[in-house]
Each structure stands twice: as C-alpha cells, then as structure tokens.
Design a protein around this motif. Structure first.
Motif, PDB file in Angstrom:
ATOM      1  N   ILE A   4      70.312  22.703  16.848  1.00 56.03           N
ATOM      2  CA  ILE A   4      69.861  23.856  17.629  1.00 56.03           C
ATOM      3  C   ILE A   4      68.790  24.614  16.865  1.00 56.03           C
ATOM      4  N   ARG A   5      68.952  24.739  15.560  1.00 56.96           N
ATOM      5  CA  ARG A   5      67.973  25.468  14.740  1.00 56.96           C
ATOM      6  C   ARG A   5      66.600  24.801  14.828  1.00 56.96           C
ATOM      7  N   ASN A   6      66.537  23.482  14.708  1.00 58.99           N
ATOM      8  CA  ASN A   6      65.255  22.781  14.819  1.00 58.99           C
ATOM      9  C   ASN A   6      64.682  22.929  16.218  1.00 58.99           C
ATOM     10  N   SER A   7      65.556  22.890  17.221  1.00 56.72           N
ATOM     11  CA  SER A   7      65.105  23.065  18.597  1.00 56.72           C
ATOM     12  C   SER A   7      64.527  24.462  18.788  1.00 56.72           C
ATOM     13  N   ASP A   8      65.186  25.490  18.233  1.00 58.33           N
ATOM     14  CA  ASP A   8      64.678  26.859  18.317  1.00 58.33           C
ATOM     15  C   ASP A   8      63.305  26.969  17.653  1.00 58.33           C
ATOM     16  N   ALA A   9      63.150  26.345  16.490  1.00 60.47           N
ATOM     17  CA  ALA A   9      61.863  26.388  15.784  1.00 60.47           C
ATOM     18  C   ALA A   9      60.788  25.703  16.615  1.00 60.47           C
ATOM     19  N   SER A  10      61.147  24.607  17.261  1.00 60.97           N
ATOM     20  CA  SER A  10      60.192  23.888  18.098  1.00 60.97           C
ATOM     21  C   SER A  10      59.773  24.737  19.300  1.00 60.97           C
ATOM     22  N   VAL A  11      60.732  25.421  19.916  1.00 61.29           N
ATOM     23  CA  VAL A  11      60.425  26.280  21.066  1.00 61.29           C
ATOM     24  C   VAL A  11      59.542  27.439  20.603  1.00 61.29           C
ATOM     25  N   GLU A  12      59.891  28.061  19.494  1.00 62.57           N
ATOM     26  CA  GLU A  12      59.079  29.169  18.981  1.00 62.57           C
ATOM     27  C   GLU A  12      57.663  28.708  18.658  1.00 62.57           C
ATOM     28  N   ALA A  13      57.535  27.532  18.058  1.00 62.04           N
ATOM     29  CA  ALA A  13      56.201  27.002  17.746  1.00 62.04           C
ATOM     30  C   ALA A  13      55.405  26.766  19.029  1.00 62.04           C
ATOM     31  N   ARG A  14      56.048  26.231  20.058  1.00 59.85           N
ATOM     32  CA  ARG A  14      55.360  26.018  21.342  1.00 59.85           C
ATOM     33  C   ARG A  14      54.921  27.339  21.949  1.00 59.85           C
ATOM     34  N   ILE A  15      55.776  28.345  21.855  1.00 60.95           N
ATOM     35  CA  ILE A  15      55.437  29.656  22.404  1.00 60.95           C
ATOM     36  C   ILE A  15      54.247  30.253  21.655  1.00 60.95           C
ATOM     37  N   LEU A  16      54.274  30.175  20.332  1.00 60.94           N
ATOM     38  CA  LEU A  16      53.169  30.736  19.547  1.00 60.94           C
ATOM     39  C   LEU A  16      51.877  29.947  19.762  1.00 60.94           C
ATOM     40  N   ASP A  17      51.995  28.632  19.877  1.00 62.48           N
ATOM     41  CA  ASP A  17      50.805  27.822  20.186  1.00 62.48           C
ATOM     42  C   ASP A  17      50.238  28.205  21.547  1.00 62.48           C
ATOM     43  N   ALA A  18      51.119  28.424  22.519  1.00 59.94           N
ATOM     44  CA  ALA A  18      50.673  28.829  23.854  1.00 59.94           C
ATOM     45  C   ALA A  18      50.020  30.213  23.809  1.00 59.94           C
ATOM     46  N   ALA A  19      50.584  31.113  23.010  1.00 59.25           N
ATOM     47  CA  ALA A  19      49.983  32.446  22.867  1.00 59.25           C
ATOM     48  C   ALA A  19      48.579  32.329  22.285  1.00 59.25           C
ATOM     49  N   ALA A  20      48.404  31.460  21.291  1.00 61.50           N
ATOM     50  CA  ALA A  20      47.079  31.254  20.699  1.00 61.50           C
ATOM     51  C   ALA A  20      46.102  30.705  21.744  1.00 61.50           C
ATOM     52  N   GLU A  21      46.560  29.744  22.531  1.00 58.95           N
ATOM     53  CA  GLU A  21      45.703  29.190  23.595  1.00 58.95           C
ATOM     54  C   GLU A  21      45.287  30.277  24.588  1.00 58.95           C
ATOM     55  N   CYS A  22      46.234  31.134  24.954  1.00 58.83           N
ATOM     56  CA  CYS A  22      45.934  32.214  25.910  1.00 58.83           C
ATOM     57  C   CYS A  22      44.927  33.197  25.332  1.00 58.83           C
ATOM     58  N   ILE A  23      45.109  33.551  24.076  1.00 58.65           N
ATOM     59  CA  ILE A  23      44.182  34.491  23.438  1.00 58.65           C
ATOM     60  C   ILE A  23      42.770  33.921  23.445  1.00 58.65           C
ATOM     61  N   LEU A  24      42.651  32.647  23.132  1.00 51.32           N
ATOM     62  CA  LEU A  24      41.328  32.022  23.130  1.00 51.32           C
ATOM     63  C   LEU A  24      40.753  31.896  24.547  1.00 51.32           C
ATOM     64  N   ALA A  25      41.615  31.640  25.516  1.00 51.90           N
ATOM     65  CA  ALA A  25      41.135  31.455  26.892  1.00 51.90           C
ATOM     66  C   ALA A  25      40.858  32.775  27.606  1.00 51.90           C
ATOM     67  N   TYR A  26      41.703  33.776  27.405  1.00 53.97           N
ATOM     68  CA  TYR A  26      41.623  35.009  28.195  1.00 53.97           C
ATOM     69  C   TYR A  26      41.342  36.269  27.387  1.00 53.97           C
ATOM     70  N   GLY A  27      41.481  36.188  26.072  1.00 50.02           N
ATOM     71  CA  GLY A  27      41.385  37.383  25.244  1.00 50.02           C
ATOM     72  C   GLY A  27      42.764  38.000  25.044  1.00 50.02           C
ATOM     73  N   VAL A  28      42.869  38.860  24.067  1.00 49.50           N
ATOM     74  CA  VAL A  28      44.154  39.457  23.710  1.00 49.50           C
ATOM     75  C   VAL A  28      44.678  40.326  24.842  1.00 49.50           C
ATOM     76  N   GLU A  29      43.843  41.178  25.382  1.00 51.49           N
ATOM     77  CA  GLU A  29      44.282  42.155  26.378  1.00 51.49           C
ATOM     78  C   GLU A  29      44.729  41.514  27.693  1.00 51.49           C
ATOM     79  N   ARG A  30      44.234  40.330  28.009  1.00 48.55           N
ATOM     80  CA  ARG A  30      44.595  39.683  29.275  1.00 48.55           C
ATOM     81  C   ARG A  30      45.638  38.578  29.102  1.00 48.55           C
ATOM     82  N   THR A  31      46.144  38.417  27.899  1.00 49.75           N
ATOM     83  CA  THR A  31      47.210  37.448  27.656  1.00 49.75           C
ATOM     84  C   THR A  31      48.526  38.039  28.148  1.00 49.75           C
ATOM     85  N   THR A  32      49.263  37.253  28.928  1.00 47.45           N
ATOM     86  CA  THR A  32      50.523  37.737  29.499  1.00 47.45           C
ATOM     87  C   THR A  32      51.691  36.843  29.097  1.00 47.45           C
ATOM     88  N   MET A  33      52.875  37.417  29.169  1.00 51.34           N
ATOM     89  CA  MET A  33      54.087  36.641  28.895  1.00 51.34           C
ATOM     90  C   MET A  33      54.227  35.512  29.921  1.00 51.34           C
TER      91      MET A  33
END
Length: 192
Positions: A4-33
């Motif tokens: 479960i711990r490795n799975s949690d780390a994998s999910v968190e990494a995917r979320i942070l990678d997605a956040a980075a993609e959103c910031i690059l695509a839309y900017g910080v202010e337009r990035t949404t959950m």
C-alpha cells in the motif's frame, strides 16, 4: 504483491506529475484540482485526502522539484570551493526549471509566501544541506567560523534572490555571468 505504501507513493507521484503538466499547460492560477485529477487518473477526493487545496499541491510539487535538484547535483567535497560550485549548479537548475519559474512569475501571491513570509520545507532542506556543508568546510579551514545554520540561511537568501530575480538583470548578467558573480558573492561571504 504491491504494498500500500508503494501504491500511495505512485499515486502521489502521478498527482504531482499531473499538477506539473497543468501548470505548464494552463499556468498556476488556472490549474484546478479537477484537471489534476483527470490527468492523474484519480478522483478529486483522492487528492483531497492528501492535500487540503491546490496551494498545498503546488507547494508539495515545488518541494519535490527543489529537493530533487539538490539530490541530482552531486556533493563535490568538503571545501568551500566545492560547496559554492554545488550551490551555483543548484541555482542554475532552479533558474531553468519551468515549474519553479512559472510559480515565481505567474503566481506572485503564492511565491511571496515563501520569499517573504515563511520558511518552506524545501528551503529548510536547503538550509540543512548548506549547514552540513558549512560545518565540513569549517572543519577543513576553508569556511570562516560562525553558526552553520545562520550562515546556511544567509547563503539561501543570497542564492534565492539570484533565482527569483535573474530575469530582471539578464541584460547585465547573462547565465554565465550570474553564475560567476553568485560564486564570487558566496566565496566572499564564506571565506575565512
């Protein structure tokens, strides 16, 4: 079997990678959950179980990116010169990091929290690494006496200002010149 711990780390990494993609695509202010969740292929509640809001997700993303740069730039030994070379290399990586620069330039209210109001996790990680390097330099005589934590904090302030303000003086100091001048400043400050 995946823990479960490795799975949690994998999910968190995917979320942070997605956040980075959103910031690059839309900017910080337009990035949404919602968009982060869509790109990470998770539900919004999955994100909210880890972070209370978008600012916390971005803060975690910055911490991971900044700490990652520190890990990628090798420690070159205990001398002041080696320490300064590492600091300059870390600063150069961060000046060229699209996510860090996007936050500095496009989300000034968020950036100002960590520039002027409070010490963030990544900043504390950097100060601790600097203090350790300063102690090693003091032990070999290449760094002046003083409190390593205080000196590390001052080195952070000097370096952080070059990261956040380099664009302002780029006509006077190109990337190579800013590295030279930052090294000169740090060497002068730390010299015995």
């Amino acid at each position: 079997m995946v823990s479960i711990r490795n799975s949690d780390a994998s999910v968190e990494a995917r979320i942070l990678d997605a956040a980075a993609e959103c910031i690059l695509a839309y900017g910080v202010e337009r990035t949404t959950m919602t968009e982060i969740a869509r790109r990470a292929r998770v539900s919004r509640p999955t994100i909210y179980r880890r972070w209370p809001d978008i600012r916390w997700v971005i803060a975690e993303l910055l911490t991971v990116r900044i700490a990652g740069v520190l890990e990628r730039v090798p420690d070159r030994g205990p001398s002041r010169e080696a320490m300064v070379q590492r600091i300059v290399a870390v600063a150069e990586h961060l000046r060229n990091d699209d996510i860090v620069q996007s936050v500095i330039r496009n989300a000034p209210s968020l950036a100002m929290v960590y520039i002027a109001e409070r010490l963030g996790t990544s900043q504390q990680i950097l100060i601790d690494a600097l203090a350790e390097a300063i102690q090693a330099g003091q032990a070999d005589g290449s760094v002046r006496p003083g409190d390593p934590q205080q000196m590390g904090a001052m080195c952070l302030l000097i370096t952080q200002s070059t990261i956040q303000s380099a664009q302002m003086v780029e006509k006077l100091l190109d990337a190579d010149a800013i590295n030279v001048e930052l090294a000169q400043s740090l060497n002068g400050y730390l010299a015995p």
